[in-house]
Structures are given as structure tokens and as C-alpha cells.
Design an enzyme around this catalytic site. Structure first.
Site, mmCIF file in Angstrom:
data_model
loop_
_atom_site.group_PDB
_atom_site.id
_atom_site.type_symbol
_atom_site.label_atom_id
_atom_site.label_comp_id
_atom_site.label_asym_id
_atom_site.label_seq_id
_atom_site.Cartn_x
_atom_site.Cartn_y
_atom_site.Cartn_z
ATOM 1 N N ASP A 46 36.476 -21.456 66.750
ATOM 2 C CA ASP A 46 35.335 -21.037 65.937
ATOM 3 C C ASP A 46 34.846 -19.672 66.409
ATOM 4 O O ASP A 46 34.552 -19.490 67.600
ATOM 5 C CB ASP A 46 34.218 -22.074 66.050
ATOM 6 C CG ASP A 46 33.120 -21.893 65.016
ATOM 7 O OD1 ASP A 46 32.887 -20.749 64.569
ATOM 8 O OD2 ASP A 46 32.484 -22.892 64.662
ATOM 9 N N HIS A 111 34.803 -30.133 57.102
ATOM 10 C CA HIS A 111 35.384 -29.586 58.322
ATOM 11 C C HIS A 111 34.786 -30.307 59.520
ATOM 12 O O HIS A 111 33.691 -30.857 59.446
ATOM 13 C CB HIS A 111 35.179 -28.076 58.428
ATOM 14 C CG HIS A 111 33.743 -27.634 58.404
ATOM 15 N ND1 HIS A 111 32.957 -27.675 57.263
ATOM 16 C CD2 HIS A 111 32.944 -27.174 59.393
ATOM 17 C CE1 HIS A 111 31.745 -27.230 57.545
ATOM 18 N NE2 HIS A 111 31.701 -26.924 58.843
#
Length: 153
Positions: A46, A111
Site C-alpha cells: 500500500d 479489497h
């Protein structure tokens, strides 16, 4: 609709495409730090991490919410999360998946976050409140019966 791939930076910015995408990040046109890719999922670090090793796992099927995602994509995602956790050597971590704006979902595509929690500090990792409630036994019993009836279908 099945997505071949979702470009990670479009994904992080919230402008998720709803049509089949090319695998341009695989060819290097869109950079990402890919971790694991299967036929059904793509995972990467991320860019807006909460802690070292914070990763995302995204199904290659477009579904805004978990209950809209076919089961085979769900079955693919958690083993990937487990592999990432093991590779990180994370003893404490959160697996996070939000559904809907008031539940803090920003991107309209299912997600999963793998968020290591390296210490008891609020400086790294997921920090949450947990506003517990104390329903009566009667309330819980009624809810239990309602859910059992709905789960039969």
C-alpha cells in the site's frame, strides 16, 4: 464482470475502472510493488501505508461490497493474506475489509488490507475505537432467531 487487472494507483486514488483493464502494471506501465498474483487476485504494498509491510489484496472481479463478490474470489484472498503475514513475520496484525461509506470504505471495490501492528503504540498500524454495546439476553435471542431463519435460505 471479471476484471483482468486493476491498476493499483488508479485503485488507491479511488478512480476504479469498471471495465476490463489491460495488465499495464504487469508490463511496468503503471508501477506497483506486486507481492502475489493469482488468476483471481492481485496483492501489492500500500502506497499509503499505516505501518511497514501494509499490503492490499484486490480481487480481479469488480464488486463494490463483500456480499457481491463470488465465493471463489473470497476463498483466494485470505490464503494470500496469510502468506503475506508469514513473510512479514508479523506477530500482531489486522486484516481489514470495509463495506460502504459509513463503514469507512473509500474505494468502491472489495479489497483487503493486511496491516502489521508492530507495537502497542498508536504511532503505527491500525488504530480503532471499539464502542461495545451490552444488549440484553432477550435482544440477542431475538436477533439469533431472526438470523437463523434467514441463514436457512
Amino acid at each position: 464482470m471479471r476484471l483482468r487487472m486493476i491498476p493499483p494507483y488508479s485503485y488507491l486514488s479511488g478512480s476504479l475502472p469498471t471495465a476490463v483493464q489491460s495488465s499495464s502494471h504487469v508490463t511496468g506501465d503503471i508501477p506497483s510493488f506486486k507481492l502475489i498474483e493469482t488468476d483471481l487476485s492481485y496483492s501489492f504494498l500500500d502506497a499509503g501505508s499505516l505501518s511497514r509491510g501494509h499490503a492490499l489484496i484486490i480481487p480481479k472481479y469488480h464488486a463494490p461490497k463483500l456480499h457481491e463478490l463470488p465465493d471463489e474470489y473470497l476463498a483466494d484472498a485470505l490464503p494470500i493474506a496469510k502468506k503475506i503475514v508469514k513473510a512479514l513475520g508479523a506477530e500482531n496484525y489486522n486484516i481489514l475489509q470495509n463495506n460502504g461509506r459509513i463503514a469507512h470504505q473509500v474505494v468502491d471495490h472489495v479489497h483487503f488490507h493486511v496491516i502489521p501492528k508492530p507495537s502497542d503504540s498508536d504511532a503505527e498500524g491500525l488504530v480503532i475505537g471499539w464502542p461495545t454495546q451490552s444488549p440484553s439476553k432477550e435482544e440477542l435471542s431475538k436477533l439469533h432467531e431472526e438470523l437463523l431463519e434467514k441463514l436457512k435460505n
